[in-house]
Design a protein around this motif. Structure first.
Motif, PDB file in Angstrom:
ATOM      1  N   UNK A 173       0.687  -1.228  -0.027  1.00 21.21           N
ATOM      2  CA  UNK A 173       0.142  -0.095   0.104  1.00 21.21           C
ATOM      3  C   UNK A 173       0.747   1.218  -0.011  1.00 21.21           C
ATOM      4  N   UNK A 174       2.330   1.248  -0.097  1.00 13.92           N
ATOM      5  CA  UNK A 174       3.042   2.215   0.293  1.00 13.92           C
ATOM      6  C   UNK A 174       4.441   1.910  -0.259  1.00 13.92           C
ATOM      7  N   UNK A 175       5.128   2.915  -0.990  1.00 10.80           N
ATOM      8  CA  UNK A 175       6.314   2.603  -1.684  1.00 10.80           C
ATOM      9  C   UNK A 175       7.327   1.825  -0.870  1.00 10.80           C
ATOM     10  N   UNK A 176       7.273   2.007   0.564  1.00 12.88           N
ATOM     11  CA  UNK A 176       8.067   1.671   1.519  1.00 12.88           C
ATOM     12  C   UNK A 176       7.615   0.199   2.412  1.00 12.88           C
ATOM     13  N   UNK A 177       6.471  -0.064   2.035  1.00 14.31           N
ATOM     14  CA  UNK A 177       5.546  -0.962   2.881  1.00 14.31           C
ATOM     15  C   UNK A 177       5.158  -2.307   2.221  1.00 14.31           C
ATOM     16  N   UNK A 178       5.173  -3.523   2.769  1.00 12.88           N
ATOM     17  CA  UNK A 178       4.725  -4.538   2.072  1.00 12.88           C
ATOM     18  C   UNK A 178       3.671  -5.292   3.181  1.00 12.88           C
ATOM     19  N   UNK A 179       2.406  -5.720   3.038  1.00 12.87           N
ATOM     20  CA  UNK A 179       1.678  -6.477   3.914  1.00 12.87           C
ATOM     21  C   UNK A 179       1.513  -7.912   3.694  1.00 12.87           C
ATOM     22  N   UNK A 180       1.531  -8.919   4.612  1.00 14.62           N
ATOM     23  CA  UNK A 180       1.317 -10.313   3.967  1.00 14.62           C
ATOM     24  C   UNK A 180       0.773 -11.126   5.129  1.00 14.62           C
ATOM     25  N   UNK A 181       0.776 -12.327   5.202  1.00 17.18           N
ATOM     26  CA  UNK A 181       0.527 -13.303   6.218  1.00 17.18           C
ATOM     27  C   UNK A 181       1.502 -13.409   7.225  1.00 17.18           C
ATOM     28  N   UNK A 182       0.916 -13.457   8.457  1.00 19.93           N
ATOM     29  CA  UNK A 182       2.127 -13.784   9.535  1.00 19.93           C
ATOM     30  C   UNK A 182       2.715 -15.386   9.527  1.00 19.93           C
ATOM     31  N   UNK A 183       4.050 -15.342   9.611  1.00 19.59           N
ATOM     32  CA  UNK A 183       4.588 -16.512   9.441  1.00 19.59           C
ATOM     33  C   UNK A 183       5.686 -16.696  10.617  1.00 19.59           C
ATOM     34  N   UNK A 184       6.123 -17.913  10.841  1.00 19.03           N
ATOM     35  CA  UNK A 184       7.025 -18.229  12.050  1.00 19.03           C
ATOM     36  C   UNK A 184       8.278 -18.221  11.252  1.00 19.03           C
ATOM     37  N   UNK A 185       9.434 -17.470  11.301  1.00 13.33           N
ATOM     38  CA  UNK A 185      10.439 -17.511  10.462  1.00 13.33           C
ATOM     39  C   UNK A 185      11.395 -18.450  10.685  1.00 13.33           C
ATOM     40  N   UNK A 186      11.941 -19.211   9.742  1.00  9.47           N
ATOM     41  CA  UNK A 186      12.989 -20.117  10.029  1.00  9.47           C
ATOM     42  C   UNK A 186      14.373 -19.444  10.248  1.00  9.47           C
ATOM     43  N   UNK A 187      15.240 -19.812  11.306  1.00  7.51           N
ATOM     44  CA  UNK A 187      16.137 -19.173  11.701  1.00  7.51           C
ATOM     45  C   UNK A 187      17.426 -19.344  11.038  1.00  7.51           C
ATOM     46  N   UNK A 188      17.227 -19.607   9.655  1.00 12.57           N
ATOM     47  CA  UNK A 188      18.491 -19.304   8.855  1.00 12.57           C
ATOM     48  C   UNK A 188      18.152 -18.643   7.780  1.00 12.57           C
ATOM     49  N   UNK A 189      19.338 -18.212   6.913  1.00 12.12           N
ATOM     50  CA  UNK A 189      19.339 -17.787   5.709  1.00 12.12           C
ATOM     51  C   UNK A 189      19.494 -18.506   4.700  1.00 12.12           C
ATOM     52  N   UNK A 190      18.894 -18.609   3.726  1.00  9.82           N
ATOM     53  CA  UNK A 190      19.330 -19.843   2.461  1.00  9.82           C
ATOM     54  C   UNK A 190      20.201 -19.085   1.469  1.00  9.82           C
ATOM     55  N   UNK A 191      21.567 -19.024   1.735  1.00 10.55           N
ATOM     56  CA  UNK A 191      22.392 -18.430   0.818  1.00 10.55           C
ATOM     57  C   UNK A 191      22.769 -19.337  -0.287  1.00 10.55           C
ATOM     58  N   UNK A 192      22.534 -18.865  -1.715  1.00 11.75           N
ATOM     59  CA  UNK A 192      23.077 -19.648  -2.883  1.00 11.75           C
ATOM     60  C   UNK A 192      23.991 -18.910  -3.617  1.00 11.75           C
ATOM     61  N   UNK A 193      24.938 -19.544  -4.090  1.00  8.50           N
ATOM     62  CA  UNK A 193      26.077 -19.153  -4.919  1.00  8.50           C
ATOM     63  C   UNK A 193      26.379 -19.787  -6.148  1.00  8.50           C
ATOM     64  N   UNK A 194      26.302 -19.035  -7.186  1.00  9.15           N
ATOM     65  CA  UNK A 194      26.651 -19.707  -8.518  1.00  9.15           C
ATOM     66  C   UNK A 194      28.043 -19.154  -8.631  1.00  9.15           C
ATOM     67  N   UNK A 195      28.728 -18.434  -8.425  1.00  6.14           N
ATOM     68  CA  UNK A 195      30.093 -18.010  -8.698  1.00  6.14           C
ATOM     69  C   UNK A 195      31.040 -17.950  -7.498  1.00  6.14           C
ATOM     70  N   UNK A 196      32.337 -18.004  -7.485  1.00  9.99           N
ATOM     71  CA  UNK A 196      33.220 -17.881  -6.166  1.00  9.99           C
ATOM     72  C   UNK A 196      33.557 -16.498  -5.922  1.00  9.99           C
ATOM     73  N   UNK A 197      32.707 -15.700  -5.344  1.00  8.68           N
ATOM     74  CA  UNK A 197      32.815 -14.183  -5.105  1.00  8.68           C
ATOM     75  C   UNK A 197      32.330 -13.881  -3.695  1.00  8.68           C
TER      76      UNK A 197
END
Length: 321
Positions: free
Chosen positions: A85-109
């Motif tokens: 509803x606003x350029x800085x805002x997203x609204x969605x369903x409440x979730x219980x976040x997983x306590x990990x970030x899934x990082x994926x790398x295609x290149x060695x950088x």
């Protein structure tokens, strides 16, 4: 020079608000323990440290890229998003976040390259082959998860085995996260290719809805969460062992490194003057336009806090009253 206003301190009190989570860049508000209001601030984080000054339009840019990328991937991975509803805002369903970030790398950088230069050939329990030079592609994309840090703490590398053995994520759920991560990276790479870009690496975050459904949350394929190279001239630069031309916030990290700061104990944050702040804002606008193929439309920054409150209130009145 008068810089546009920024929003860095985003303490809102929305109707029926039940909880607040403050991340490095975003602030998330629970409403009726059912919906989430995610406000993207103009805060800038690097080396897990939040810089003292905000970057004009940064929150808008991240929110709008993430929204467009969620819409472009919702056919392959479900996500949490309902509305923006606003350029800085997203609204969605409440979730219980997983306590990990899934990082994926295609290149060695980036972080992987720094580990490689230090002589390490394992990252998050995944082997990196010998004989690579910085920015070479891996034979296949590798998933290198990180624990999700609280404000002021550092994300830490972690292996698939440790995540499961420590009960951070169940094996069943982790297999779903891995599949979604690979599917999203494949789609993101296809979208980037159409824009003359290479999606080098990125991170995804997931949560579980109240009915047990795993969905994509937070940002996706933004310059804060992803690294892009320009495809044109990539191989020639590699052949000459030259740095790659890239779209990411790596330029901020490199500026900090050049000023003797990597977020380590005892180091002092360098001061960012108005000229540098404006240059970072211009780079983020360039990133937006290159990644999306759309011209960036600057929002009204005269009173960002009241603008956000008004737009969110109008959305709830139109949808729930």
């Amino acid at each position: 020079m008068n810089l546009p206003n920024t929003i860095t301190d985003i303490d809102f009190n929305f109707p029926n608000q039940t909880h607040v989570y403050k991340g490095k860049v975003r602030q998330v508000y629970s409403v009726n323990d059912d919906l989430l209001i995610m406000v993207a601030s103009d805060r800038l984080s690097a080396f897990d440290v939040v810089m003292p000054r905000g970057i004009p339009y940064k929150g808008q840019i991240l929110n709008q890229i993430a929204t467009q990328m969620m819409q472009a991937t919702e056919d392959i991975v479900p996500n949490w998003l309902l509305a923006t509803p606003d350029p800085n805002v997203a609204i969605g369903y409440q979730c219980e976040p997983f306590k990990v970030e899934m990082v994926i790398r295609g290149y060695m950088s980036g972080h992987a390259a720094r580990e490689y230069k230090a002589g390490r050939r394992m990252i998050c329990g995944v082997a990196m082959p010998d004989g690579l030079k910085e920015n070479d592609p891996f034979p296949e994309p590798i998933i290198t998860p990180a624990t999700k840090a609280e404000m002021g703490d550092h994300d830490e590398d972690i292996s698939r085995e440790d995540i499961i053995s420590r009960g951070i994520v169940s094996e069943h759920d982790y297999e779903i996260l891995e599949k979604y991560t690979r599917d999203l990276f494949k789609r993101g790479s296809q979208l980037a290719k159409k824009r003359g870009l290479i999606l080098v690496d990125t991170k995804y975050e997931f949560g579980k809805t109240k009915d047990g459904k795993i969905v994509l949350i937070d940002e996706i394929h933004t310059p804060d969460s992803s690294r892009y190279f320009y495809a044109e001239g990539y191989q020639a630069r590699q052949d000459r062992s030259e740095p790659q031309k890239q779209l990411s916030k790596e330029f901020v990290r490199q500026w900090l490194i050049s000023h003797n700061f990597q977020g380590l104990e005892g180091q002092t944050l360098p001061e960012m003057d108005d000229d540098y702040i404006l240059s970072v804002s211009d780079r983020y606008i360039e990133l937006y336009e290159k990644i999306t193929g759309k011209e960036f439309e600057k929002s009204d920054t005269s009173d960002i806090k009241n603008r956000i409150e008004s737009n969110v209130q109008d959305w709830f009145e139109a949808n729930f009253l």
